[in-house]
Write a protein that holds these residues in place. Structure first.
Motif, PDB file in Angstrom:
ATOM      1  N   TYR A   1       0.818  -1.219   0.000  1.00  0.00           N
ATOM      2  CA  TYR A   1       0.000   0.000   0.000  1.00  0.00           C
ATOM      3  C   TYR A   1       0.855   1.273   0.000  1.00  0.00           C
ATOM      4  N   ILE A   2       2.148   1.130   0.266  1.00  0.00           N
ATOM      5  CA  ILE A   2       3.032   2.288   0.440  1.00  0.00           C
ATOM      6  C   ILE A   2       4.020   2.372  -0.717  1.00  0.00           C
ATOM      7  N   ALA A   3       4.121   3.533  -1.340  1.00  0.00           N
ATOM      8  CA  ALA A   3       5.046   3.717  -2.463  1.00  0.00           C
ATOM      9  C   ALA A   3       6.478   3.406  -2.035  1.00  0.00           C
TER      10      ALA A   3
ATOM     11  N   SER B   1       7.186  13.191  -1.595  1.00  0.00           N
ATOM     12  CA  SER B   1       6.011  12.349  -1.344  1.00  0.00           C
ATOM     13  C   SER B   1       4.766  12.948  -1.979  1.00  0.00           C
ATOM     14  N   VAL B   2       4.740  14.276  -2.077  1.00  0.00           N
ATOM     15  CA  VAL B   2       3.601  14.959  -2.703  1.00  0.00           C
ATOM     16  C   VAL B   2       3.741  14.952  -4.223  1.00  0.00           C
ATOM     17  N   THR B   3       4.886  15.397  -4.723  1.00  0.00           N
ATOM     18  CA  THR B   3       5.037  15.515  -6.180  1.00  0.00           C
ATOM     19  C   THR B   3       4.893  14.174  -6.883  1.00  0.00           C
ATOM     20  N   GLN B   4       5.379  13.079  -6.269  1.00  0.00           N
ATOM     21  CA  GLN B   4       5.291  11.785  -6.944  1.00  0.00           C
ATOM     22  C   GLN B   4       3.852  11.248  -6.986  1.00  0.00           C
TER      23      GLN B   4
ATOM     24  N   GLN C   1       1.407  22.067  -6.827  1.00  0.00           N
ATOM     25  CA  GLN C   1       1.591  22.962  -7.962  1.00  0.00           C
ATOM     26  C   GLN C   1       2.969  22.803  -8.596  1.00  0.00           C
ATOM     27  N   GLU C   2       3.976  22.438  -7.789  1.00  0.00           N
ATOM     28  CA  GLU C   2       5.292  22.138  -8.344  1.00  0.00           C
ATOM     29  C   GLU C   2       5.208  20.978  -9.325  1.00  0.00           C
ATOM     30  N   ALA C   3       4.302  20.063  -9.061  1.00  0.00           N
ATOM     31  CA  ALA C   3       4.119  18.901  -9.929  1.00  0.00           C
ATOM     32  C   ALA C   3       3.275  19.241 -11.160  1.00  0.00           C
ATOM     33  N   LYS C   4       2.947  20.526 -11.329  1.00  0.00           N
ATOM     34  CA  LYS C   4       2.147  21.007 -12.457  1.00  0.00           C
ATOM     35  C   LYS C   4       0.727  20.449 -12.449  1.00  0.00           C
TER      36      LYS C   4
END
Length: 467
Positions: free
Chosen positions: A280-282, A296-299, A323-326
């Motif tokens: 369940y965990i990346a 953890s957010v951008t991916q 937002q960095e991840a577009k």
């Protein structure tokens, strides 16, 4: 730094009743649901505009002295976008006063950083402290100076008593909480949810079901920034507050009960229901422990409909990383409140407080400015920021999500709980590789060892608190 909205465990704290916590949680939930259903493709591009597209109020509400030729240094652990936006606030202070302000990036834990600066005879004039415990330590070490009458007047005018109290030590005002956070949110990739046929969960049991649904669709359900121990403390605190309730939460925060208490066992056992499922965990536990919070957010929002994970837990400030991840907030990325584990949904808050270290007219003027809506409005317009200042115009926030979060934060008044780890001595609740941060990282690696985790947590707490 890093929060169901909570009340400080220091002097002046109040124990909220379950009903008020439920009301605050409902306010957050309702605001988020309304904003997410109404905003569509609002990605924050209307920065500085309200819901109707009008400009936010920018009138000067606080008088500042002329400080031509005066130099000030301000330290905080902020970097990247956060540091850039804080510098906009400092630039406005320079324009109004004629002072010259230098931003000095600090390392975490900031207390250690400040200690070395003070030992070398060059402390900053003002420091942004990310923990209640850090303010208390700064006062005990006689580093911090009390807030002046002008700053106190601004606080009384603009802040609820609860937000004033968490900046006090022994009844005296030292800290001005400039930046706040709602740490009871889970962000999710809408494409992943749509492809899997998943729904926003309202309870912990539903969250586990949603995770399984996403896993069955071929995407790893959860991204965890385990390299940053504070992320793991936030996981525990949300579960503990919802499951054990606000009174137990306060008792653990004040060290009136031990980490070996059955309520802690119950919360860790619940947490293990998710952390114990490596698929369940990346990246599994090992991958999570090598993943810092921003990644953890951008991916979670890169890779099209096959990202590293479908969901990521953390506060409103994760929006900057989204937002960095577009990704567009409101379309590509949405949020839901942390699910109910016990009788009520958790509502956890935290923040960063400005504290004067070198008492001077200029330093006190900056503290006064930071306690005013003028300063908060500047960062609010830039995004990735919430202010506990009730007089900040909601139109200053750049999108519907942030306006709703800010309204919920201010609307909760004093009915909140403050981040438990941030109330603790920094050696326990705020130091990389030590104390609670390290113990929960070890637990993420081996979530079957609940008793061992409790034993480590209690031993480290006893050492930090002195018994």
């Amino acid at each position: 730094m890093r929060r169901t909205l909570r009340q400080s465990g220091n002097a002046g704290e109040r124990v909220s009743r379950a009903g008020t916590i439920r009301a605050a949680a409902a306010l957050v939930t309702g605001a988020l649901v309304l904003s997410l259903s109404a905003c569509g493709g609002d990605d924050g591009s209307d920065s500085g505009k309200g819901a109707a597209g009008g400009a936010a109020k920018t009138a000067t509400t606080v008088k500042l002295p002329k400080l031509d030729g005066t130099k000030l240094e301000v330290s905080a652990v902020w970097s990247g976008v956060e540091a850039a936006n804080f510098k906009k606030v400092l630039t406005e202070f320079e324009k109004r006063t004629g002072a010259e302000v230098t931003y000095v990036p600090a390392q975490d834990p900031i207390i250690n950083f400040l200690g070395s600066k003070i030992a070398g005879g060059s402390p900053p004039d003002v420091a942004m402290l990310p923990q209640v415990g850090a303010i208390k330590q700064a006062v005990e070490k006689k580093w911090a100076k009390p807030a002046g009458p002008e700053a106190v007047a601004q606080l009384k005018k603009n802040y609820s008593p609860g937000w004033q109290d968490i900046g006090k030590v022994d009844g005296k005002q030292y800290g001005v909480y400039f930046k706040a956070a709602n740490k009871s949110l889970i962000w999710y990739n809408t494409k992943v949810f749509e492809n899997a046929g998943a729904k926003e969960p309202k309870t912990w049991k539903e969250l586990l079901t949603t995770a399984q649904t996403i896993y069955d669709s071929g995407v790893t359900p959860m991204s965890i920034g385990g390299a940053d121990g504070w992320v793991l403390t936030d996981w525990f605190e949300n579960i503990y507050l919802s499951q054990a309730g606000p009174e137990k939460y306060d008792q653990l925060a004040q060290r009136k009960i031990k980490w070996t208490d059955p309520s802690v066992k119950q919360a860790l056992t619940t947490l293990a229901q998710l952390w114990g499922k490596q698929d369940y965990i990346a990246g599994g536990a090992d991958g999570a422990l090598q993943t810092e919070f921003p990644k953890s957010v951008t991916q979670t929002f890169t890779g099209g409909d096959q990202p590293k994970a479908g969901m990521v837990f953390e506060a409103d400030f994760a929006g900057a990383n989204v937002q960095e991840a577009k990704a567009k907030i409101g379309t590509d990325a949405k949020v839901f409140p942390f699910p109910t584990v016990g009788q009520q949904a958790p509502v956890v808050s935290g923040g960063d407080a400005a504290v004067v270290l070198k008492d001077s007219k200029a330093a006190q003027a900056l503290l006064t400015f930071l306690a005013s809506p003028d300063a908060a409005t500047i960062w609010a317009q830039a995004g990735g920021f919430l202010s506990p200042d009730k007089n900040v115009d909601l139109a200053a926030y750049p999108n519907a999500e942030q306006r709703s979060m800010a309204k919920a934060l201010v609307g909760a008044g004093d009915d909140f709980r403050y981040d438990m780890s941030d109330q603790a001595p920094q050696s326990f609740g705020g130091t990389p590789g030590k104390g609670e941060w390290k113990d929960l990282q070890d637990f993420l690696k081996n979530p079957k060892d609940v008793a061992g985790a409790q034993s480590k947590l209690e031993a480290d707490a006893a050492k930090a608190y002195g018994g």
